[in-house]
Design a protein around this motif. Sequence first.
Motif, PDB file in Angstrom:
ATOM      1  N   GLN A 164      58.022  48.571  38.595  1.00  0.00           N
ATOM      2  CA  GLN A 164      58.480  49.834  38.033  1.00  0.00           C
ATOM      3  C   GLN A 164      59.912  49.656  37.516  1.00  0.00           C
ATOM      4  O   GLN A 164      60.761  49.120  38.200  1.00  0.00           O
ATOM      5  CB  GLN A 164      58.440  50.898  39.139  1.00  0.00           C
ATOM      6  CG  GLN A 164      58.943  52.264  38.743  1.00  0.00           C
ATOM      7  CD  GLN A 164      58.053  52.932  37.715  1.00  0.00           C
ATOM      8  OE1 GLN A 164      56.833  52.857  37.786  1.00  0.00           O
ATOM      9  NE2 GLN A 164      58.671  53.546  36.734  1.00  0.00           N
ATOM     10  N   GLU A 165      60.150  50.111  36.284  1.00  0.00           N
ATOM     11  CA  GLU A 165      61.498  49.965  35.728  1.00  0.00           C
ATOM     12  C   GLU A 165      62.448  51.011  36.297  1.00  0.00           C
ATOM     13  O   GLU A 165      62.058  52.143  36.558  1.00  0.00           O
ATOM     14  CB  GLU A 165      61.450  50.087  34.201  1.00  0.00           C
ATOM     15  CG  GLU A 165      60.974  48.805  33.556  1.00  0.00           C
ATOM     16  CD  GLU A 165      60.830  48.912  32.049  1.00  0.00           C
ATOM     17  OE1 GLU A 165      61.569  49.717  31.441  1.00  0.00           O
ATOM     18  OE2 GLU A 165      59.990  48.189  31.506  1.00  0.00           O
ATOM     19  N   SER A 166      63.684  50.598  36.463  1.00  0.00           N
ATOM     20  CA  SER A 166      64.725  51.497  36.959  1.00  0.00           C
ATOM     21  C   SER A 166      64.908  52.645  35.954  1.00  0.00           C
ATOM     22  O   SER A 166      64.956  52.429  34.741  1.00  0.00           O
ATOM     23  CB  SER A 166      66.020  50.706  37.099  1.00  0.00           C
ATOM     24  OG  SER A 166      66.990  51.462  37.766  1.00  0.00           O
ATOM     25  N   THR A 167      65.004  53.845  36.466  1.00  0.00           N
ATOM     26  CA  THR A 167      65.077  55.033  35.615  1.00  0.00           C
ATOM     27  C   THR A 167      66.434  55.138  34.928  1.00  0.00           C
ATOM     28  O   THR A 167      67.468  54.903  35.543  1.00  0.00           O
ATOM     29  CB  THR A 167      64.809  56.293  36.478  1.00  0.00           C
ATOM     30  OG1 THR A 167      63.553  56.128  37.119  1.00  0.00           O
ATOM     31  CG2 THR A 167      64.815  57.561  35.629  1.00  0.00           C
ATOM     32  N   ILE A 168      66.397  55.495  33.670  1.00  0.00           N
ATOM     33  CA  ILE A 168      67.613  55.731  32.879  1.00  0.00           C
ATOM     34  C   ILE A 168      67.779  57.246  32.787  1.00  0.00           C
ATOM     35  O   ILE A 168      66.897  57.918  32.252  1.00  0.00           O
ATOM     36  CB  ILE A 168      67.442  55.180  31.438  1.00  0.00           C
ATOM     37  CG1 ILE A 168      66.972  53.726  31.430  1.00  0.00           C
ATOM     38  CG2 ILE A 168      68.711  55.385  30.624  1.00  0.00           C
ATOM     39  CD1 ILE A 168      67.978  52.718  31.863  1.00  0.00           C
ATOM     40  N   LYS A 213      61.543  56.529  44.085  1.00  0.00           N
ATOM     41  CA  LYS A 213      61.389  57.897  43.550  1.00  0.00           C
ATOM     42  C   LYS A 213      60.347  57.944  42.439  1.00  0.00           C
ATOM     43  O   LYS A 213      59.425  58.761  42.467  1.00  0.00           O
ATOM     44  CB  LYS A 213      62.747  58.416  43.012  1.00  0.00           C
ATOM     45  CG  LYS A 213      63.829  58.484  44.068  1.00  0.00           C
ATOM     46  CD  LYS A 213      65.177  58.901  43.475  1.00  0.00           C
ATOM     47  CE  LYS A 213      65.783  57.897  42.513  1.00  0.00           C
ATOM     48  NZ  LYS A 213      66.081  56.585  43.125  1.00  0.00           N
ATOM     49  N   SER A 214      60.529  57.081  41.434  1.00  0.00           N
ATOM     50  CA  SER A 214      59.593  57.089  40.294  1.00  0.00           C
ATOM     51  C   SER A 214      58.186  56.719  40.742  1.00  0.00           C
ATOM     52  O   SER A 214      57.201  57.275  40.234  1.00  0.00           O
ATOM     53  CB  SER A 214      60.064  56.094  39.224  1.00  0.00           C
ATOM     54  OG  SER A 214      61.341  56.449  38.761  1.00  0.00           O
ATOM     55  N   SER A 215      58.111  55.802  41.691  1.00  0.00           N
ATOM     56  CA  SER A 215      56.792  55.367  42.167  1.00  0.00           C
ATOM     57  C   SER A 215      56.064  56.499  42.895  1.00  0.00           C
ATOM     58  O   SER A 215      54.849  56.649  42.755  1.00  0.00           O
ATOM     59  CB  SER A 215      56.948  54.164  43.094  1.00  0.00           C
ATOM     60  OG  SER A 215      57.520  53.084  42.384  1.00  0.00           O
ATOM     61  N   TRP A 273      61.868  66.650  38.377  1.00  0.00           N
ATOM     62  CA  TRP A 273      62.908  65.794  37.790  1.00  0.00           C
ATOM     63  C   TRP A 273      63.082  64.564  38.662  1.00  0.00           C
ATOM     64  O   TRP A 273      63.516  64.654  39.802  1.00  0.00           O
ATOM     65  CB  TRP A 273      64.223  66.571  37.650  1.00  0.00           C
ATOM     66  CG  TRP A 273      64.153  67.537  36.520  1.00  0.00           C
ATOM     67  CD1 TRP A 273      63.948  68.885  36.594  1.00  0.00           C
ATOM     68  CD2 TRP A 273      64.253  67.218  35.131  1.00  0.00           C
ATOM     69  NE1 TRP A 273      63.921  69.424  35.326  1.00  0.00           N
ATOM     70  CE2 TRP A 273      64.110  68.427  34.424  1.00  0.00           C
ATOM     71  CE3 TRP A 273      64.453  66.030  34.417  1.00  0.00           C
ATOM     72  CZ2 TRP A 273      64.151  68.479  33.019  1.00  0.00           C
ATOM     73  CZ3 TRP A 273      64.501  66.084  33.031  1.00  0.00           C
ATOM     74  CH2 TRP A 273      64.348  67.295  32.346  1.00  0.00           C
ATOM     75  N   ASP A 274      62.711  63.439  38.092  1.00  0.00           N
ATOM     76  CA  ASP A 274      62.851  62.138  38.745  1.00  0.00           C
ATOM     77  C   ASP A 274      64.180  61.551  38.275  1.00  0.00           C
ATOM     78  O   ASP A 274      64.286  61.079  37.143  1.00  0.00           O
ATOM     79  CB  ASP A 274      61.659  61.266  38.334  1.00  0.00           C
ATOM     80  CG  ASP A 274      61.833  59.815  38.733  1.00  0.00           C
ATOM     81  OD1 ASP A 274      62.608  59.542  39.679  1.00  0.00           O
ATOM     82  OD2 ASP A 274      61.193  58.954  38.091  1.00  0.00           O
ATOM     83  N   THR A 275      65.192  61.605  39.140  1.00  0.00           N
ATOM     84  CA  THR A 275      66.534  61.180  38.714  1.00  0.00           C
ATOM     85  C   THR A 275      66.711  59.669  38.862  1.00  0.00           C
ATOM     86  O   THR A 275      65.908  58.996  39.505  1.00  0.00           O
ATOM     87  CB  THR A 275      67.634  61.909  39.525  1.00  0.00           C
ATOM     88  OG1 THR A 275      67.571  61.489  40.891  1.00  0.00           O
ATOM     89  CG2 THR A 275      67.487  63.422  39.428  1.00  0.00           C
ATOM     90  N   ALA A 276      67.788  59.174  38.262  1.00  0.00           N
ATOM     91  CA  ALA A 276      68.117  57.750  38.321  1.00  0.00           C
ATOM     92  C   ALA A 276      69.047  57.499  39.502  1.00  0.00           C
ATOM     93  O   ALA A 276      70.030  58.205  39.682  1.00  0.00           O
ATOM     94  CB  ALA A 276      68.805  57.330  37.026  1.00  0.00           C
TER      95      ALA A 276
HETATM   96 MG    MG Z   1      63.202  55.617  39.080  1.00  0.00          MG
END
Ligand code: MG
Length: 176
Positions: free
Chosen positions: A35-39, A19-21, A60-63
Amino acid sequence: GNKNINAKLVLLGDVGAGKSSLVLRFVKGQFVEFQESTIGAAFFSQTLAVNDATVKFEIWDTAGQERYHSLAPMYYRGAAAAIIVYDITNQASASFERAKKWVQELQAQGNPNMVMALAGNKADLLDARKVTAEASTLDAQVYAQENGLFFMETSAKTASNVNDIFYEIAKRLPRV
Ligand code: MG
Ligand code: GTP
């Protein structure tokens, strides 16, 4: 004339699906291997011009970690669009199964007019799927069609279909 549309968009999906990527690729044109895991969640915005409109996505990029699940409604409530992401290389389709759960939750609790996209991400690792490749792509296509989503295989790494998926969403947003 040209219309300006503001669209809240949420990304949902299993931990590590990308997702973040995908967001980082879309917003900044970048990719990072670690890429770090989203908090909690992260916010981004990006504007995209389609034929008849300029769409400003409020993203909104969720965890994906399960402990953040209860926060998700804050991010999908009022959202005009969602991208549900899974990792096509994930063993035993656990990531795809998680994506289906998100679709069910959105169908039950989300905005009924929400534009939903299903992203089978990490398409650059296609070979890793070996013989199951075509079967799982077909599964996802059928599933998406039956549930009112559109489906694309994406790669945040190579940028394949990343702008395209946002563009397809932009085209489908209601023109009010
Ligand atoms: Mg993420
Ligand atoms: P959470 O924030 O924990 O929910 O994960 P996420 O869905 O945001 O995944 P993230 O973007 O952090 O990506 C997880 C890992 O997969 C990272 O190491 C990325 O570099 C890698 N990754 C993401 N997208 C791709 C892709 O398209 N191809 C490849 N090869 N790796 C990818």
